[in-house]
Design a protein around this motif. Sequence first.
Motif, PDB file in Angstrom:
ATOM      1  N   VAL A  65      -7.808 -12.998  -1.115  1.00 48.51           N
ATOM      2  CA  VAL A  65      -7.127 -13.904  -1.114  1.00 48.51           C
ATOM      3  C   VAL A  65      -5.876 -13.661  -0.789  1.00 48.51           C
ATOM      4  CG1 VAL A  65      -8.355 -15.290  -1.982  1.00 48.51           C
ATOM      5  CG2 VAL A  65      -6.470 -14.505  -3.261  1.00 48.51           C
ATOM      6  N   SER A 122      -2.660  -6.728   9.664  1.00 53.93           N
ATOM      7  CA  SER A 122      -1.917  -7.173   8.122  1.00 53.93           C
ATOM      8  C   SER A 122      -2.532  -8.217   7.743  1.00 53.93           C
ATOM      9  CB  SER A 122      -1.132  -7.046   8.764  1.00 53.93           C
ATOM     10  OG  SER A 122      -0.213  -6.447   6.930  1.00 53.93           O
ATOM     11  N   ASP A 136       0.783  -1.357   0.279  1.00 45.14           N
ATOM     12  CA  ASP A 136      -0.303  -0.299   0.045  1.00 45.14           C
ATOM     13  C   ASP A 136       1.481   1.048  -0.062  1.00 45.14           C
ATOM     14  OD1 ASP A 136      -2.499  -0.935  -0.472  1.00 45.14           O
ATOM     15  OD2 ASP A 136      -2.806  -1.393   1.624  1.00 45.14           O
TER      16      ASP A 136
HETATM   17  N1  SAM Z   1      -1.492  -2.964   3.239  1.00 40.83           N
HETATM   18  C1  SAM Z   1      -2.875  -4.020   3.495  1.00 40.83           C
HETATM   19  C2  SAM Z   1      -2.533  -5.361   5.013  1.00 40.83           C
HETATM   20  O1  SAM Z   1      -1.979  -5.021   5.349  1.00 40.83           O
HETATM   21  O2  SAM Z   1      -3.242  -6.354   4.841  1.00 40.83           O
HETATM   22  C3  SAM Z   1      -2.992  -5.237   2.202  1.00 40.83           C
HETATM   23  C4  SAM Z   1      -3.384  -5.046   1.255  1.00 40.83           C
HETATM   24  S1  SAM Z   1      -3.046  -4.990  -0.673  1.00 40.83           S
HETATM   25  C5  SAM Z   1      -3.311  -3.626  -1.961  1.00 40.83           C
HETATM   26  C6  SAM Z   1      -4.655  -5.842  -0.524  1.00 40.83           C
HETATM   27  C7  SAM Z   1      -4.231  -7.335  -0.697  1.00 40.83           C
HETATM   28  O3  SAM Z   1      -4.481  -7.758   0.760  1.00 40.83           O
HETATM   29  C8  SAM Z   1      -5.482  -7.985  -1.120  1.00 40.83           C
HETATM   30  O4  SAM Z   1      -4.792  -8.838  -2.485  1.00 40.83           O
HETATM   31  C9  SAM Z   1      -5.267  -9.715  -0.632  1.00 40.83           C
HETATM   32  O5  SAM Z   1      -4.739 -10.438  -1.303  1.00 40.83           O
HETATM   33  C10 SAM Z   1      -4.677  -8.773   1.150  1.00 40.83           C
HETATM   34  N2  SAM Z   1      -5.854  -9.227   1.848  1.00 40.83           N
HETATM   35  C11 SAM Z   1      -6.263  -7.738   2.146  1.00 40.83           C
HETATM   36  N3  SAM Z   1      -7.302  -8.121   2.800  1.00 40.83           N
HETATM   37  C12 SAM Z   1      -7.662  -9.341   2.963  1.00 40.83           C
HETATM   38  C13 SAM Z   1      -8.186 -10.279   3.754  1.00 40.83           C
HETATM   39  N4  SAM Z   1      -9.212  -9.595   4.317  1.00 40.83           N
HETATM   40  N5  SAM Z   1      -8.131 -10.968   3.187  1.00 40.83           N
HETATM   41  C14 SAM Z   1      -7.940 -11.787   2.715  1.00 40.83           C
HETATM   42  N6  SAM Z   1      -6.819 -11.478   2.180  1.00 40.83           N
HETATM   43  C15 SAM Z   1      -6.496 -10.299   2.499  1.00 40.83           C
END
Ligand code: SAM
Length: 279
Positions: free
Chosen positions: A215, A112, A89
Amino acid sequence: MGLSIVATPIGNAGDITLRALDALKRVAAVVCEDTRVTMKLFGIHGISTRLVAYHDHNAEEMRPKLVARLMAGEALALVSDAGTPLVSDPGYKLVRECLDRGIAVTALPGPSAVIDALVLSGLPSDRFFFAGFLPPRAAARRAAIAELAGVPGSLVFYEAPQRLAECLGDLGDVLGDRPAAVARELTKRYEELRRDRLAALAAHYAASGAPKGEVVIVVGPPDRPAEATAAELRLDQMLGEAMARSSLRDAVDEVAAASGLPRRLVYRRALALGRAQPR
Ligand code: SAM
């Protein structure tokens, strides 16, 4: 004063710390990705602090303005749409610039997806490597996976649902059929953990189609004796020497002949090494 990096929920709006809520209320402005997403969170928690959008499309223009406000003594908080800012991010360059200018930076940790998926995967969690998103194109993705083959710990990847099946297939092809887990919709109502070997997971998602929601993929560490690692190091050394004096193709032929290893394996490793070399 300074910049606070504040983690927000990855799905369940209740997963935010008291300290985070307090900071978001106190700062002069909250720097966020999508103001609509953060407004929704603010609505749930009764926060009315002003929002400033900071995302991939306006970061270059906004960063100097944010730095100027911080230099003038304002307190700002940085959040992303979900989870921990800077983890796949925006925020790294802003933090870097603050540190370079002596602006105080602190973090208020919280959810996270990488940590949530790892601890629920049932795979070794004492050592792990977070590899973020793999490249979307197959050739680049396979080369990126090959670079991770020797990591002596679990591997964690973020992935888009529509690429999940092909990504699991590539992971299995390049790393071997290791144990793995797919974590979907973490902390949300339909949270699901599917634990199996890579080939079985790839077959499942190829048959079922792209899953709904978000995912994370977790892959277990390599299961092999120390000599295997030593053999890999020898192969890298032989390839490094051969590639320094010949073309990639000649180097692969030479090393495959000298080591007795399959040419396909040597070629794959040579490609990974070639990509890793600084230009
Ligand atoms: N900054 C975020 C973090 O700390 O997890 C991640 C942001 S990134 C743009 C988004 C990715 O994180 C998604 O495509 C997925 O792979 C993962 N993700 C975020 N939330 C999720 C959730 N509730 N369940 C599964 N994967 C998740």
